[in-house]
Design a protein around this motif. Structure first.
Motif, PDB file in Angstrom:
ATOM      1  N   LYS A 159       0.874  -1.097  -0.099  1.00  0.00           N
ATOM      2  CA  LYS A 159      -0.080  -0.002  -0.001  1.00  0.00           C
ATOM      3  C   LYS A 159       0.949   1.191  -0.024  1.00  0.00           C
ATOM      4  O   LYS A 159       0.445   2.247  -0.872  1.00  0.00           O
TER       5      LYS A 159
ATOM      6  N   GLN B 223       3.322  14.063 -13.380  1.00  0.00           N
ATOM      7  CA  GLN B 223       2.212  14.839 -14.272  1.00  0.00           C
ATOM      8  C   GLN B 223       2.287  16.270 -14.053  1.00  0.00           C
ATOM      9  O   GLN B 223       2.206  17.200 -15.022  1.00  0.00           O
TER      10      GLN B 223
ATOM     11  N   ARG C 240       3.758   9.382  -9.622  1.00  0.00           N
ATOM     12  CA  ARG C 240       3.197   9.866 -10.824  1.00  0.00           C
ATOM     13  C   ARG C 240       2.486  11.237 -10.993  1.00  0.00           C
ATOM     14  O   ARG C 240       2.298  11.986 -11.915  1.00  0.00           O
ATOM     15  N   MET C 241       1.905  11.569  -9.769  1.00  0.00           N
ATOM     16  CA  MET C 241       1.278  12.939  -9.749  1.00  0.00           C
ATOM     17  C   MET C 241       2.250  13.866  -9.869  1.00  0.00           C
ATOM     18  O   MET C 241       2.275  14.990 -10.576  1.00  0.00           O
ATOM     19  N   GLU C 242       3.408  13.821  -9.197  1.00  0.00           N
ATOM     20  CA  GLU C 242       4.320  14.812  -9.182  1.00  0.00           C
ATOM     21  C   GLU C 242       4.874  14.883 -10.706  1.00  0.00           C
ATOM     22  O   GLU C 242       5.266  16.137 -11.316  1.00  0.00           O
TER      23      GLU C 242
ATOM     24  N   ALA D  91       2.578   1.637  -3.524  1.00  0.00           N
ATOM     25  CA  ALA D  91       1.672   2.242  -4.409  1.00  0.00           C
ATOM     26  C   ALA D  91       1.162   3.765  -4.108  1.00  0.00           C
ATOM     27  O   ALA D  91       0.953   4.338  -5.074  1.00  0.00           O
ATOM     28  N   ALA D  92       1.102   4.132  -2.816  1.00  0.00           N
ATOM     29  CA  ALA D  92       0.801   5.326  -2.697  1.00  0.00           C
ATOM     30  C   ALA D  92       2.102   6.202  -3.034  1.00  0.00           C
ATOM     31  O   ALA D  92       1.853   7.250  -3.646  1.00  0.00           O
ATOM     32  N   LYS D  93       3.060   5.934  -2.941  1.00  0.00           N
ATOM     33  CA  LYS D  93       4.430   6.319  -3.379  1.00  0.00           C
ATOM     34  C   LYS D  93       4.366   6.622  -4.846  1.00  0.00           C
ATOM     35  O   LYS D  93       4.589   7.530  -5.339  1.00  0.00           O
ATOM     36  N   ASP D  94       4.138   5.524  -5.367  1.00  0.00           N
ATOM     37  CA  ASP D  94       4.008   5.404  -6.995  1.00  0.00           C
ATOM     38  C   ASP D  94       3.163   6.352  -7.255  1.00  0.00           C
ATOM     39  O   ASP D  94       3.139   7.221  -8.447  1.00  0.00           O
ATOM     40  N   ASP D  95       1.976   6.438  -6.730  1.00  0.00           N
ATOM     41  CA  ASP D  95       0.866   7.435  -7.077  1.00  0.00           C
ATOM     42  C   ASP D  95       1.386   8.724  -7.090  1.00  0.00           C
ATOM     43  O   ASP D  95       1.138   9.560  -7.976  1.00  0.00           O
ATOM     44  N   ALA D  96       2.101   9.032  -5.803  1.00  0.00           N
ATOM     45  CA  ALA D  96       2.757  10.525  -5.466  1.00  0.00           C
ATOM     46  C   ALA D  96       3.489  10.702  -6.635  1.00  0.00           C
ATOM     47  O   ALA D  96       3.534  11.984  -7.156  1.00  0.00           O
TER      48      ALA D  96
END
Length: 167
Positions: free
Chosen positions: A117, A131, A127-129, A120-125
């Motif tokens: 988890k 983007q 990805r958002m960074e 995944a949260a770090k990967d999402d963060a």
């Protein structure tokens, strides 16, 4: 008990013989025969007492054997109880070990899920960074493009106003 039976038969015989001799001595006035009859009666009484004592001794021996058997049975029962208790204790230990193993596996799975988890949260963060950085770069490129366009127009305007200053 066969000795006791033969003692009883012998005692009965001595009693009958003693009574007969005593009676014969009393009738005939023979004191020796009378005394001999008394001795036979005494011997019969002693034989009966000996037979009774022998029977009592046999009963005591049987009681002792029964008590010994009871003690052996009790010792065996205690041994079996101890064995059953040991088996139950071992079963509880195996159960506790299995429960501990299962709890450890559940805890490890929970930790792995938490790590997944977080990853995944770090990967999402990230990805958002990425983007956001990409959007920022695109805005900067658009602004640069707009500024370059303004600069070209300003240069063209300057050339149109003063053709000698250009180049």
């Amino acid at each position: 008990m066969s000795n006791a039976n033969s003692g009883l038969i012998g005692g009965l015989t001595d009693r009958v013989v003693g009574a007969a001799k005593h009676l014969a001595g009393a009738i005939t006035g023979d004191e020796d025969l009378k005394r001999e009859g008394e001795l036979h009666k005494d011997r019969a009484a002693a034989s009966a007492e000996a037979a009774e004592l022998e029977n009592a001794a046999e009963r005591e021996q049987q009681k002792a054997q029964v008590a010994e058997r009871k003690q052996a049975v009790e010792a065996e029962r205690e041994r079996l109880d101890a064995e059953l208790e040991a088996e139950a204790r071992e079963a509880r230990i195996r159960h506790d070990e299995a429960a501990a193993q299962q709890a450890a596996e559940i805890d490890a799975a929970r930790r792995a899920a938490a790590v997944d988890k977080q990853t995944a949260a770090k990967d999402d963060a990230l990805r958002m960074e990425e983007q956001a950085a990409s959007a920022k770069r695109m805005r900067a490129e658009r602004e640069a493009s707009q500024l370059a366009g303004k600069a070209r127009r300003a240069e063209q305007a300057a050339q149109a106003l003063d053709p000698d200053t250009a180049k």
